[in-house]
Design an enzyme around this catalytic site. Structure first.
Site, PDB file in Angstrom:
ATOM      1  N   LYS A   9       0.828  -1.209   0.000  1.00 42.62           N
ATOM      2  CA  LYS A   9       0.000   0.000   0.000  1.00 42.62           C
ATOM      3  C   LYS A   9       0.865   1.263   0.000  1.00 42.62           C
ATOM      4  O   LYS A   9       2.069   1.212   0.291  1.00 42.62           O
ATOM      5  CB  LYS A   9      -0.935  -0.039   1.212  1.00 42.62           C
ATOM      6  CG  LYS A   9      -1.963  -1.186   1.151  1.00 42.62           C
ATOM      7  CD  LYS A   9      -2.957  -1.115   2.308  1.00 42.62           C
ATOM      8  CE  LYS A   9      -3.988  -2.219   2.234  1.00 42.62           C
ATOM      9  NZ  LYS A   9      -5.029  -2.109   3.305  1.00 42.62           N
ATOM     10  N   TYR A  49     -12.386  -2.915  -3.590  1.00 47.35           N
ATOM     11  CA  TYR A  49     -12.927  -2.926  -2.223  1.00 47.35           C
ATOM     12  C   TYR A  49     -14.452  -2.919  -2.225  1.00 47.35           C
ATOM     13  O   TYR A  49     -15.068  -2.362  -1.317  1.00 47.35           O
ATOM     14  CB  TYR A  49     -12.388  -1.735  -1.434  1.00 47.35           C
ATOM     15  CG  TYR A  49     -10.963  -1.923  -0.926  1.00 47.35           C
ATOM     16  CD1 TYR A  49     -10.624  -2.996  -0.100  1.00 47.35           C
ATOM     17  CD2 TYR A  49      -9.961  -1.017  -1.239  1.00 47.35           C
ATOM     18  CE1 TYR A  49      -9.328  -3.161   0.386  1.00 47.35           C
ATOM     19  CE2 TYR A  49      -8.655  -1.177  -0.758  1.00 47.35           C
ATOM     20  CZ  TYR A  49      -8.362  -2.258   0.056  1.00 47.35           C
ATOM     21  OH  TYR A  49      -7.078  -2.426   0.540  1.00 47.35           O
ATOM     22  N   ARG A  85      -1.458 -14.234   4.196  1.00 43.81           N
ATOM     23  CA  ARG A  85      -2.276 -13.554   5.214  1.00 43.81           C
ATOM     24  C   ARG A  85      -1.605 -13.678   6.587  1.00 43.81           C
ATOM     25  O   ARG A  85      -1.601 -12.737   7.369  1.00 43.81           O
ATOM     26  CB  ARG A  85      -3.685 -14.158   5.277  1.00 43.81           C
ATOM     27  CG  ARG A  85      -4.508 -14.020   4.004  1.00 43.81           C
ATOM     28  CD  ARG A  85      -5.268 -12.750   3.891  1.00 43.81           C
ATOM     29  NE  ARG A  85      -6.211 -12.534   4.965  1.00 43.81           N
ATOM     30  CZ  ARG A  85      -6.970 -11.436   5.029  1.00 43.81           C
ATOM     31  NH1 ARG A  85      -6.886 -10.496   4.090  1.00 43.81           N
ATOM     32  NH2 ARG A  85      -7.808 -11.263   6.018  1.00 43.81           N
ATOM     33  N   ARG A 102       2.759  -6.307   8.992  1.00 42.67           N
ATOM     34  CA  ARG A 102       2.029  -5.184   9.580  1.00 42.67           C
ATOM     35  C   ARG A 102       2.626  -4.744  10.915  1.00 42.67           C
ATOM     36  O   ARG A 102       2.644  -3.551  11.235  1.00 42.67           O
ATOM     37  CB  ARG A 102       0.546  -5.522   9.690  1.00 42.67           C
ATOM     38  CG  ARG A 102      -0.148  -5.384   8.326  1.00 42.67           C
ATOM     39  CD  ARG A 102      -1.487  -6.027   8.284  1.00 42.67           C
ATOM     40  NE  ARG A 102      -2.262  -5.647   7.100  1.00 42.67           N
ATOM     41  CZ  ARG A 102      -3.355  -6.275   6.719  1.00 42.67           C
ATOM     42  NH1 ARG A 102      -3.814  -7.307   7.405  1.00 42.67           N
ATOM     43  NH2 ARG A 102      -4.000  -5.882   5.638  1.00 42.67           N
ATOM     44  N   ASN A 112      -2.143   0.266   6.695  1.00 42.24           N
ATOM     45  CA  ASN A 112      -1.630  -0.985   7.275  1.00 42.24           C
ATOM     46  C   ASN A 112      -0.744  -1.783   6.324  1.00 42.24           C
ATOM     47  O   ASN A 112      -0.693  -3.001   6.386  1.00 42.24           O
ATOM     48  CB  ASN A 112      -2.775  -1.811   7.853  1.00 42.24           C
ATOM     49  CG  ASN A 112      -3.768  -2.239   6.797  1.00 42.24           C
ATOM     50  OD1 ASN A 112      -3.654  -1.847   5.638  1.00 42.24           O
ATOM     51  ND2 ASN A 112      -4.735  -3.053   7.192  1.00 42.24           N
ATOM     52  N   HIS A 115      -2.145  -5.400   1.408  1.00 39.87           N
ATOM     53  CA  HIS A 115      -3.398  -6.146   1.179  1.00 39.87           C
ATOM     54  C   HIS A 115      -3.023  -7.527   0.684  1.00 39.87           C
ATOM     55  O   HIS A 115      -2.052  -7.675  -0.061  1.00 39.87           O
ATOM     56  CB  HIS A 115      -4.238  -5.453   0.095  1.00 39.87           C
ATOM     57  CG  HIS A 115      -5.319  -6.354  -0.442  1.00 39.87           C
ATOM     58  ND1 HIS A 115      -6.546  -6.475   0.166  1.00 39.87           N
ATOM     59  CD2 HIS A 115      -5.329  -7.229  -1.495  1.00 39.87           C
ATOM     60  CE1 HIS A 115      -7.263  -7.372  -0.493  1.00 39.87           C
ATOM     61  NE2 HIS A 115      -6.549  -7.842  -1.506  1.00 39.87           N
ATOM     62  N   GLU A 126      -9.816 -10.740  -7.655  1.00 34.60           N
ATOM     63  CA  GLU A 126      -8.947  -9.565  -7.528  1.00 34.60           C
ATOM     64  C   GLU A 126      -7.795  -9.537  -8.547  1.00 34.60           C
ATOM     65  O   GLU A 126      -7.442  -8.456  -9.047  1.00 34.60           O
ATOM     66  CB  GLU A 126      -8.351  -9.521  -6.109  1.00 34.60           C
ATOM     67  CG  GLU A 126      -9.401  -9.238  -5.034  1.00 34.60           C
ATOM     68  CD  GLU A 126      -8.859  -9.402  -3.621  1.00 34.60           C
ATOM     69  OE1 GLU A 126      -7.664  -9.710  -3.444  1.00 34.60           O
ATOM     70  OE2 GLU A 126      -9.641  -9.196  -2.676  1.00 34.60           O
TER      71      GLU A 126
HETATM   72  O1  CDP Z   1      -6.957  -6.076   4.677  1.00 33.31           O
HETATM   73  P1  CDP Z   1      -7.713  -7.077   5.524  1.00 33.31           P
HETATM   74  O2  CDP Z   1      -8.317  -8.192   4.710  1.00 33.31           O
HETATM   75  O3  CDP Z   1      -6.881  -7.561   6.673  1.00 33.31           O
HETATM   76  O4  CDP Z   1      -8.910  -6.265   6.216  1.00 33.31           O
HETATM   77  P2  CDP Z   1     -10.406  -5.974   5.720  1.00 33.31           P
HETATM   78  O5  CDP Z   1     -11.288  -6.162   6.901  1.00 33.31           O
HETATM   79  O6  CDP Z   1     -10.718  -6.732   4.478  1.00 33.31           O
HETATM   80  O7  CDP Z   1     -10.382  -4.409   5.394  1.00 33.31           O
HETATM   81  C1  CDP Z   1      -9.814  -3.918   4.195  1.00 33.31           C
HETATM   82  C2  CDP Z   1      -8.982  -2.709   4.528  1.00 33.31           C
HETATM   83  O8  CDP Z   1      -9.834  -1.658   4.988  1.00 33.31           O
HETATM   84  C3  CDP Z   1      -7.977  -2.902   5.666  1.00 33.31           C
HETATM   85  O9  CDP Z   1      -6.773  -3.521   5.254  1.00 33.31           O
HETATM   86  C4  CDP Z   1      -7.768  -1.471   6.124  1.00 33.31           C
HETATM   87  O10 CDP Z   1      -6.858  -0.767   5.279  1.00 33.31           O
HETATM   88  C5  CDP Z   1      -9.159  -0.877   5.960  1.00 33.31           C
HETATM   89  N1  CDP Z   1      -9.916  -0.886   7.227  1.00 33.31           N
HETATM   90  C6  CDP Z   1      -9.953   0.270   7.994  1.00 33.31           C
HETATM   91  O11 CDP Z   1      -9.381   1.286   7.625  1.00 33.31           O
HETATM   92  N2  CDP Z   1     -10.668   0.275   9.182  1.00 33.31           N
HETATM   93  C7  CDP Z   1     -11.322  -0.826   9.602  1.00 33.31           C
HETATM   94  N3  CDP Z   1     -12.014  -0.790  10.749  1.00 33.31           N
HETATM   95  C8  CDP Z   1     -11.274  -2.003   8.843  1.00 33.31           C
HETATM   96  C9  CDP Z   1     -10.573  -1.998   7.644  1.00 33.31           C
HETATM   97 MG    MG Z   2      -9.784  -8.119   3.250  1.00 33.92          MG
END
Ligand code: CDP
Ligand code: MG
Length: 138
Positions: A9, A49, A85, A102, A112, A115, A126
């Site tokens: 990112k 997203y 992951r 992370r 973070n 992705h 994706e």
């Molecule tokens: O990236 P990951 O699959 O771990 O998390 P996600 O739940 O799929 O969320 C996608 C992205 O949204 C995260 O990687 C964060 O950058 C953002 N996010 C956020 O800013 N605040 C949250 N409460 C949850 C997600």
């Molecule tokens: Mg995700």
């Protein structure tokens, strides 16, 4: 061979951590089979997203992801979706385990660092958003 989409990112890419992050994946035995530096558009962010549209963090997420260039990668290897992951660690870096991407490089829950696709269905959806078949070598 199983494949997954990784995005380094704008936070981690901008701080020159791409090499460190790719080394973690390569040391774990995974192959980079596609890579590019690009800037996300709001349209691309909405496509990638799509399941997050409407969430409270969505507009901050899109603003961040479109703010500066990022690096998109496809990694290949055994169980790569689950393993990457695990290597990335928890979404919230405050909860990420020692040694994860992370924990090492993320700033906060939005910025973070990385992705990665969360399932075979997500990877299949994706990867073609970012790469065509002729941009992938395996
Ligand atoms: O990236 P990951 O699959 O771990 O998390 P996600 O739940 O799929 O969320 C996608 C992205 O949204 C995260 O990687 C964060 O950058 C953002 N996010 C956020 O800013 N605040 C949250 N409460 C949850 C997600
Ligand atoms: Mg995700």
């Amino acid at each position: 061979m199983q494949k997954t989409l990784v995005l380094i990112k704008p936070d981690a890419f901008g701080k020159n951590h791409s090499g460190d992050i790719i080394k973690l994946y390569e040391d774990a035995g995974f192959k980079v089979v596609a890579a590019k530096v690009m800037r996300m558009t709001p349209e691309l962010a909405a496509k990638h997203y799509v399941e997050h549209i409407g969430r409270p963090y969505y507009s901050a997420l899109v603003e961040f992801m479109t703010s500066a260039p990022l690096m998109a990668l496809v990694l290949a290897g055994d169980d790569v979706i689950k393993r990457v992951r695990e290597l990335n660690g928890a979404t919230n870096p405050a909860e990420a385990s020692e040694g994860t991407v992370r924990k090492l490089y993320a700033e906060d829950k939005t910025k973070n660092a990385v992705h990665a696709s969360d399932s075979e269905a997500s990877a299949a959806r994706e990867i073609p958003i970012f790469f065509s078949a002729c941009e992938m070598f395996d």
